[in-house]
Design a protein around this motif. Structure first.
Motif, PDB file in Angstrom:
ATOM      1  N   ARG A  80       0.855  -1.187   0.000  1.00 35.38           N
ATOM      2  CA  ARG A  80       0.000   0.000   0.000  1.00 35.38           C
ATOM      3  C   ARG A  80       0.887   1.231   0.000  1.00 35.38           C
ATOM      4  N   ILE A  81       0.489   2.199  -0.817  1.00 36.61           N
ATOM      5  CA  ILE A  81       1.160   3.493  -0.845  1.00 36.61           C
ATOM      6  C   ILE A  81       0.094   4.554  -0.650  1.00 36.61           C
ATOM      7  N   ASP A  82       0.293   5.401   0.348  1.00 40.97           N
ATOM      8  CA  ASP A  82      -0.621   6.514   0.632  1.00 40.97           C
ATOM      9  C   ASP A  82      -2.075   6.044   0.727  1.00 40.97           C
ATOM     10  N   GLN A  83      -2.292   4.987   1.491  1.00 41.27           N
ATOM     11  CA  GLN A  83      -3.620   4.428   1.773  1.00 41.27           C
ATOM     12  C   GLN A  83      -4.305   3.809   0.554  1.00 41.27           C
ATOM     13  N   GLN A  84      -3.550   3.533  -0.511  1.00 38.37           N
ATOM     14  CA  GLN A  84      -4.124   2.884  -1.686  1.00 38.37           C
ATOM     15  C   GLN A  84      -3.419   1.558  -1.903  1.00 38.37           C
ATOM     16  N   GLY A  85      -4.198   0.518  -2.030  1.00 39.21           N
ATOM     17  CA  GLY A  85      -3.666  -0.820  -2.180  1.00 39.21           C
ATOM     18  C   GLY A  85      -4.171  -1.704  -1.060  1.00 39.21           C
ATOM     19  N   CYS A  86      -3.452  -2.732  -0.748  1.00 38.05           N
ATOM     20  CA  CYS A  86      -3.858  -3.706   0.264  1.00 38.05           C
ATOM     21  C   CYS A  86      -3.059  -3.505   1.552  1.00 38.05           C
ATOM     22  N   PRO A  87      -3.649  -3.861   2.697  1.00 39.78           N
ATOM     23  CA  PRO A  87      -2.896  -3.753   3.947  1.00 39.78           C
ATOM     24  C   PRO A  87      -1.761  -4.769   3.987  1.00 39.78           C
ATOM     25  N   ALA A  88      -0.745  -4.486   4.781  1.00 38.76           N
ATOM     26  CA  ALA A  88       0.441  -5.348   4.839  1.00 38.76           C
ATOM     27  C   ALA A  88       0.109  -6.761   5.307  1.00 38.76           C
ATOM     28  N   ASN A  89      -0.927  -6.914   6.122  1.00 39.21           N
ATOM     29  CA  ASN A  89      -1.272  -8.259   6.608  1.00 39.21           C
ATOM     30  C   ASN A  89      -2.037  -9.069   5.570  1.00 39.21           C
ATOM     31  N   ASP A  90      -2.403  -8.468   4.435  1.00 44.17           N
ATOM     32  CA  ASP A  90      -3.071  -9.153   3.330  1.00 44.17           C
ATOM     33  C   ASP A  90      -2.581  -8.524   2.031  1.00 44.17           C
ATOM     34  N   CYS A  91      -1.274  -8.538   1.836  1.00 41.67           N
ATOM     35  CA  CYS A  91      -0.628  -7.774   0.773  1.00 41.67           C
ATOM     36  C   CYS A  91      -1.172  -8.078  -0.628  1.00 41.67           C
TER      37      CYS A  91
END
Length: 93
Positions: A80-91
């Motif tokens: 995730r970059i700047d709140q866009q993408g997936c959280p680190a625990n579900d990359c």
């Protein structure tokens, strides 16, 4: 299209990026980092560094953008970059 695909494409580009300045140039080296979120939003940053070279991942980390990563055996995956993408625990959501 999955929402993580633009970040995955960016991650692949980051892996191949190597910022380099020829010897004899200035003391400060610079690299431009551009993140295209795929929804019309683009973030661009200029990163200065004193080393001879840095990796694309190091350049991304130095942009000041909030970056969430998942460190795995093969290296870091940018989730995730700047709140866009997936959280680190579900990359790879």
């Amino acid at each position: 299209m999955r929402r993580w695909l633009p970040l995955l494409i960016f991650t692949i580009l980051v892996i191949g990026l190597l910022a380099y300045s020829p010897s004899g140039a200035s003391d400060d080296n610079r690299v431009a980092v551009v993140v295209d979120f795929g929804n019309g939003q683009i973030a661009g940053r200029c990163v200065s560094f004193t080393e001879e070279s840095i990796s694309g991942f190091e350049a991304l980390e130095r942009t000041g953008l909030p970056v969430e990563t998942d460190f795995q055996t093969g290296g870091a995956a940018v989730c995730r970059i700047d709140q866009q993408g997936c959280p680190a625990n579900d990359c790879f959501c």
